[in-house]
Design a protein around this motif. Structure first.
Motif, short mmCIF file in Angstrom:
data_model
loop_
_atom_site.label_atom_id
_atom_site.label_comp_id
_atom_site.label_asym_id
_atom_site.label_seq_id
_atom_site.Cartn_x
_atom_site.Cartn_y
_atom_site.Cartn_z
N ARG A 106 32.59 39.44 43.13
CA ARG A 106 33.29 38.45 43.97
C ARG A 106 34.49 37.88 43.23
NH1 ARG A 106 32.38 32.67 44.02
NH2 ARG A 106 33.27 31.79 45.91
N HIS A 107 34.29 37.56 41.95
CA HIS A 107 35.40 37.01 41.17
C HIS A 107 36.49 38.05 40.95
CE1 HIS A 107 33.91 33.04 40.32
NE2 HIS A 107 32.73 33.54 40.05
N VAL A 108 36.09 39.29 40.68
CA VAL A 108 37.09 40.35 40.51
C VAL A 108 37.88 40.53 41.80
CG1 VAL A 108 37.37 42.84 40.17
CG2 VAL A 108 35.86 41.55 38.67
N TRP A 109 37.20 40.54 42.94
CA TRP A 109 37.88 40.69 44.23
C TRP A 109 38.87 39.55 44.46
CZ3 TRP A 109 38.36 44.33 47.84
CH2 TRP A 109 38.88 43.96 49.08
N MET A 110 38.46 38.33 44.13
CA MET A 110 39.35 37.18 44.32
C MET A 110 40.54 37.28 43.38
SD MET A 110 36.59 34.10 45.14
CE MET A 110 37.09 33.21 43.75
N ASP A 111 40.33 37.77 42.15
CA ASP A 111 41.44 37.90 41.21
C ASP A 111 42.42 38.98 41.63
OD1 ASP A 111 40.45 35.87 39.68
OD2 ASP A 111 39.53 37.17 38.17
N VAL A 112 41.90 40.11 42.08
CA VAL A 112 42.76 41.24 42.43
C VAL A 112 43.56 40.94 43.70
CG1 VAL A 112 42.73 43.63 43.25
CG2 VAL A 112 41.40 42.98 41.25
N ASN A 113 42.92 40.36 44.69
CA ASN A 113 43.58 40.13 45.97
C ASN A 113 44.18 38.74 46.10
OD1 ASN A 113 43.01 42.68 46.96
ND2 ASN A 113 40.96 42.04 47.56
N HIS A 114 44.11 37.94 45.08
CA HIS A 114 44.62 36.56 45.11
C HIS A 114 44.03 35.80 46.31
CE1 HIS A 114 47.38 37.68 41.95
NE2 HIS A 114 47.79 38.70 42.68
N ALA A 115 42.78 36.06 46.58
CA ALA A 115 42.10 35.45 47.73
C ALA A 115 41.45 34.14 47.30
CB ALA A 115 41.07 36.41 48.30
N VAL A 116 42.28 33.18 47.01
CA VAL A 116 41.77 31.89 46.57
C VAL A 116 42.06 30.87 47.67
CG1 VAL A 116 41.84 30.13 44.76
CG2 VAL A 116 42.24 32.51 44.19
N SER A 117 41.13 30.78 48.58
CA SER A 117 41.22 29.77 49.63
C SER A 117 39.83 29.19 49.85
CB SER A 117 41.75 30.39 50.93
OG SER A 117 40.81 31.28 51.48
#
Length: 147
Positions: A106-117
């Motif tokens: 989950r953290h890797v996905w958020m880091d790669v896709n800049h999905a920080v909302s």
């Protein structure tokens, strides 16, 4: 000058110390907070139980005799410790690994896709918690011989 005067008249936010006994039991942690705390706990469980993990791996692959001893520990137990207790320890390791892996992805996905909302954090935390729980329950059923 009038803007400064009007800005100074706005009420300032009030900060106070929390009382751990009265405030913490009523605080509702968001799902992302639960995932974060459980991610740390699962890492600690895997670290603390590393000698048991190494023992299980070594005993299960050394020889046929050691594998028979390994399976008897989980079926019958050792000394005064019953076999189901060792299965619970193995289940704790399974949960810790699954949760830690899924939360890490989950953290890797958020880091790669800049999905920080806030929305993505909540939804991905719920997916992480539910996927880890479902997979753990499936493997628990297998571990305890339900299928």
């Amino acid at each position: 000058m009038t803007e400064l005067a009007s800005a100074s008249k706005r009420p300032r936010p009030e900060f106070r110390n929390i009382n751990a006994l009265s405030d913490l039991p009523t605080y509702r942690l968001p799902p992302a907070g639960w995932v974060s705390i459980l991610h740390r706990i699962s890492g600690a469980i895997m670290f603390i139980l590393m000698p048991f993990i190494i023992w299980m791996f070594d005993t299960s692959i050394s020889s046929e005799i050691s594998f028979a001893k390994f399976t008897s520990v989980f079926n019958v137990g050792v000394g005064f410790v019953p076999g189901w207790f060792f299965k619970l320890i193995a289940l704790a390791i399974i949960w810790a690994y699954l949760h830690h892996f899924i939360a890490g992805m989950r953290h890797v996905w958020m880091d790669v896709n800049h999905a920080v909302s806030k929305e993505f954090g909540r939804s991905s935390a719920i997916v992480t918690l539910s996927l880890g729980t479902v997979l753990t329950l499936v493997l628990a059923a297998k571990l305890f011989g339900l299928y």
